[in-house]
Design a protein around this motif. Structure first.
Motif, PDB file in Angstrom:
ATOM      1  N   VAL A  12      77.915  87.271  83.359  1.00 21.37           N
ATOM      2  CA  VAL A  12      77.969  85.802  83.433  1.00 21.37           C
ATOM      3  C   VAL A  12      79.154  85.278  82.630  1.00 21.37           C
ATOM      4  O   VAL A  12      79.931  84.438  83.106  1.00 21.37           O
ATOM      5  N   ARG A  13      79.323  85.796  81.413  1.00 17.75           N
ATOM      6  CA  ARG A  13      80.431  85.325  80.562  1.00 17.75           C
ATOM      7  C   ARG A  13      81.776  85.562  81.250  1.00 17.75           C
ATOM      8  O   ARG A  13      82.700  84.766  81.133  1.00 17.75           O
ATOM      9  N   ARG A  14      81.853  86.683  81.987  1.00 14.89           N
ATOM     10  CA  ARG A  14      83.125  87.007  82.640  1.00 14.89           C
ATOM     11  C   ARG A  14      83.341  86.147  83.894  1.00 14.89           C
ATOM     12  O   ARG A  14      84.443  85.644  84.125  1.00 14.89           O
ATOM     13  N   ALA A  15      82.273  85.949  84.667  1.00 15.88           N
ATOM     14  CA  ALA A  15      82.415  85.206  85.927  1.00 15.88           C
ATOM     15  C   ALA A  15      82.490  83.698  85.696  1.00 15.88           C
ATOM     16  O   ALA A  15      83.072  82.968  86.493  1.00 15.88           O
ATOM     17  N   LEU A  16      81.908  83.236  84.589  1.00 15.64           N
ATOM     18  CA  LEU A  16      81.897  81.804  84.278  1.00 15.64           C
ATOM     19  C   LEU A  16      82.501  81.584  82.896  1.00 15.64           C
ATOM     20  O   LEU A  16      81.786  81.324  81.923  1.00 15.64           O
ATOM     21  N   PRO A  17      83.851  81.673  82.787  1.00 14.01           N
ATOM     22  CA  PRO A  17      84.492  81.629  81.462  1.00 14.01           C
ATOM     23  C   PRO A  17      84.115  80.381  80.676  1.00 14.01           C
ATOM     24  O   PRO A  17      83.974  80.435  79.455  1.00 14.01           O
ATOM     25  N   ASP A  18      83.908  79.256  81.370  1.00 13.90           N
ATOM     26  CA  ASP A  18      83.635  78.018  80.626  1.00 13.90           C
ATOM     27  C   ASP A  18      82.150  77.702  80.589  1.00 13.90           C
ATOM     28  O   ASP A  18      81.743  76.564  80.439  1.00 13.90           O
ATOM     29  N   PHE A  19      81.320  78.768  80.736  1.00 19.51           N
ATOM     30  CA  PHE A  19      79.868  78.562  80.668  1.00 19.51           C
ATOM     31  C   PHE A  19      79.458  78.396  79.215  1.00 19.51           C
ATOM     32  O   PHE A  19      79.995  79.054  78.338  1.00 19.51           O
ATOM     33  N   ASP A  20      78.511  77.476  78.964  1.00 18.34           N
ATOM     34  CA  ASP A  20      78.106  77.187  77.583  1.00 18.34           C
ATOM     35  C   ASP A  20      77.228  78.309  77.025  1.00 18.34           C
ATOM     36  O   ASP A  20      76.100  78.497  77.484  1.00 18.34           O
ATOM     37  N   PRO A  21      77.748  79.071  76.048  1.00 18.53           N
ATOM     38  CA  PRO A  21      76.992  80.209  75.505  1.00 18.53           C
ATOM     39  C   PRO A  21      75.630  79.790  74.951  1.00 18.53           C
ATOM     40  O   PRO A  21      74.661  80.536  74.992  1.00 18.53           O
ATOM     41  N   GLU A  22      75.552  78.521  74.454  1.00 20.32           N
ATOM     42  CA  GLU A  22      74.287  78.038  73.894  1.00 20.32           C
ATOM     43  C   GLU A  22      73.166  78.128  74.919  1.00 20.32           C
ATOM     44  O   GLU A  22      72.025  78.404  74.590  1.00 20.32           O
TER      45      GLU A  22
ATOM     46  N   LEU B 106      69.055  82.755  81.714  1.00 13.44           N
ATOM     47  CA  LEU B 106      70.262  83.079  82.480  1.00 13.44           C
ATOM     48  C   LEU B 106      70.190  82.626  83.932  1.00 13.44           C
ATOM     49  O   LEU B 106      71.200  82.643  84.644  1.00 13.44           O
ATOM     50  N   SER B 107      69.012  82.169  84.401  1.00 11.60           N
ATOM     51  CA  SER B 107      68.843  81.904  85.837  1.00 11.60           C
ATOM     52  C   SER B 107      69.874  80.951  86.419  1.00 11.60           C
ATOM     53  O   SER B 107      70.490  81.264  87.438  1.00 11.60           O
ATOM     54  N   PRO B 108      70.117  79.771  85.786  1.00 16.03           N
ATOM     55  CA  PRO B 108      71.104  78.854  86.400  1.00 16.03           C
ATOM     56  C   PRO B 108      72.488  79.499  86.484  1.00 16.03           C
ATOM     57  O   PRO B 108      73.182  79.366  87.496  1.00 16.03           O
ATOM     58  N   ALA B 109      72.871  80.225  85.424  1.00 18.88           N
ATOM     59  CA  ALA B 109      74.183  80.876  85.418  1.00 18.88           C
ATOM     60  C   ALA B 109      74.261  81.929  86.522  1.00 18.88           C
ATOM     61  O   ALA B 109      75.260  82.009  87.251  1.00 18.88           O
TER      62      ALA B 109
END
Lengths: 395, 395
Positions: free
Chosen positions: B267-277, B282-285
């Motif tokens: 997820v972190r790689r595919a969505l670089p600007d995803f909010d880590p908080e 993880l479902s929405p991501a």
């Protein structure tokens, strides 16, 4: 299928077989006991115990050993495992040699033979060696309950060697082949993976507590593991288990556990001028590595530390997946254990999620290079311990 | 110990329990049948079947469903599984939420609830949710046979959470805690690893053949595997099995399987600007990653391929060690399976010594994100299927 099995496990023959097994295991665990003592500690009533033990004496699995001494009341006759009437044979196949071993039901080793052989001639050599071993055991007045052949690599449940890189075999119906060539000698033949059989041998003759979840790691022909889980060998869907040497992670061409922790790579590194041709039997090379290590050779000690580290990573993987109580370093690893274990233990603990490696103890085998042959014989004798006396009738 | 167990398994109560199990499994597998049909296909005699089935009808596990139609001779009454009288509850704990699920003996889902929760408040939240679920099920006129709580990480046999990194728990006697707080409600409480319970659910409700050697892989909270071996969950020495995410090989600091194939790194790689908080759930991501993949986003597809490759290496390791027939990609992996499986299958086959990955089929779970909760409930109902009706009396 499932259902019929359940019905069977509940019928009365099986009640008796289970109780026969209870008596045999009691005597194996506690040594000679009176009928009364057996009844007291198994929960079976005395009449049942008398009937079971007379069966077992008739089958020459038990014998009376005279009277008990120091006890109140009139002395009772004690019973002990006999089993000298029954034996089984294990035959271990390596790239360059065969090992035959026979053991009787009481655990006494009757013979241990080695023969040099080339893998492409193994079939006939196995038959000849099995026949010689069987007739030797029979000359000693024993019934041979069966023969199990131990091979490295993938052995399907039916006894077909699906793939054995060390032997260069693929889809070889070894069990069918030997059953045919050994028909005259009336031997029951089985074929199994050598690491699995070695694990069975450790469970019964290794002298460790905690054998119900035990892993045996062999470095004799590639790195393989024999997994005993809840007291039984782990077969999986088709019998293809324990191939830990293939373990790799990362880009294509990344080294495998076998490349990093195998015995042959270790030997090549510690003995740069060792003749690769002679790598069929690693024993002399392994002994030379041990000699150099004892002499404190820095390069050898470093090679052993590195091998131990990588081996520990592989064992951590095993510990994380199947949580063994005991990990036994076998054959060549056992010969080098004093140098491998310290590094391996550190990595094992570091990479296992559960504290203290999930309780896994790492030890060296004391069964030597023919543990798999011993395990092969033991598998036939174990059937008797489960109360299955059907083979004895034919024996 | 061992010996007494063996004696028990052979006594007559167990013969009856085994036969009760045979009848229940026959009806679960074949649907409504007459007593004569049950006798014919189980090998039990008709008198035994009549006595067993009247027991089961008395216990409200079977009911009569009227007469059979098209058959020669006088029509016979058919019997079908009922089980609407009995239910069990599974409660699944994640870092950010609880899921409660109840199912009855006939397999009907009675409730499925989600609650947001913080791990540090989980204890009281679990108690409250379990009590509400139990009383709801009882309002529906069902007896509750038990509650199983599913958690990520290491759960000791006794129900103590030895270590759960996702929940931040260590040495927490969750079973003891809940047994105390739920004493009033008379619930039997168990605690187990969520991947193991999900594997049990796949075995019974996943609708795949070949469930006897099945592995369920979860990516919901780190990468864990639930191993079913020879039809039973693999416990190992202390219950600490399936921790495949720790898998690493090479120099200190080398990445683990979890680093390379985990859902959160993906997820972190595919969505670089995803909010880590917001990474608790993880479902929405994961859904967003699927959206981008469907839209053909090159970077997302590459990230999925890489994750699939590394996952395949981890699964090859599993296949080499325990030879599963079926590998089920669970929860978040299932949602992304169409992109992960092609790369994973290639690596799985490449790194497994046995041809065709030892026969392992790689598929996506159809049980969604609450498979572990379902498995938790199923474990209690399975005890009835083994003919153990002891709990029903108390129920």
């Amino acid at each position: 299928m499932r259902q019929d099995d359940d019905v069977k496990t509940a019928d009365f023959t099986d009640v008796r077989a289970t109780n026969l097994a209870v008596v045999l295991r009691h005597l194996r665990a506690n040594g000679p006991s009176s009928r009364a003592a057996i009844a007291a500690s198994t929960g079976l009533n005395k009449a049942t115990v008398s009937s079971l033990t007379s069966d077992l004496i008739g089958q020459r699995l038990l014998r009376e050993t005279g009277l008990t001494g120091n006890r109140i009341g009139r002395p009772a006759t004690e019973l002990a495992l006999d089993g000298s009437a029954y034996a089984a044979i294990g035959l271990q196949v390596a790239a360059d040699r065969l090992t035959a071993l026979a053991v009787d039901f009481a655990g006494e080793q009757l013979l241990l033979w080695h023969r040099a052989v080339r893998a492409d001639r193994a079939g006939t050599a196995i038959t000849a060696l099995a026949q010689r071993a069987a007739s030797r055991v029979r000359q000693q007045g024993r019934h041979v309950l069966g023969l199990t052949v131990a091979v490295p690599g993938l052995v399907a449940d039916g006894g077909t060697v699906r793939l054995s890189p060390p032997l260069g075999w693929a889809d070889l119906d070894l069990r069918g082949l030997l059953s045919g060539s050994l028909r005259q000698s009336g031997l029951t033949v089985a074929v199994a993976n050598h690491a699995v059989l070695a694990a069975v041998a450790e469970q019964r003759h290794g002298g460790h507590p905690g054998g119900a979840n035990l892993t045996y790691v062999t470095g004799a022909a590639g790195v393989e593991a024999g997994l005993v889980v809840d007291g039984r060998p782990l077969a999986g869907a088709h019998g293809f288990t324990g191939q830990i040497g293939r373990f790799t992670l990362g880009p294509a061409g990344a080294p495998t556990l076998q490349d990093l922790a195998g015995v042959e790579p270790l030997v090549r590194r510690a003995l740069p001028d060792f003749d690769p041709e002679s790598l069929g039997d690693l024993s002399p090379a392994v002994e030379q590595v041990a000699v150099q290590a004892r002499a404190g050779d820095a390069a050898t000690l470093q090679a052993l530390r590195d091998t131990g580290c990588h081996l520990g990573q592989g064992l951590a993987l095993l510990a994380n997946l199947v949580n063994p109580e005991l990990i036994v370093l076998g054959d060549h690893y056992a010969a080098l254990a004093e140098w491998l274990i310290p590094a391996a233990e550190t990595e094992l603990a570091r990479h296992t999620l559960a504290p203290e490696a999930g309780g896994a103890r790492l030890i060296a085998s004391r069964l030597g290079l023919h543990a798999a042959a011993l395990g092969g014989a033991v598998t036939h004798l174990d059937r008797v311990d489960t109360g299955d006396l059907s083979r004895l009738a034919h024996a």
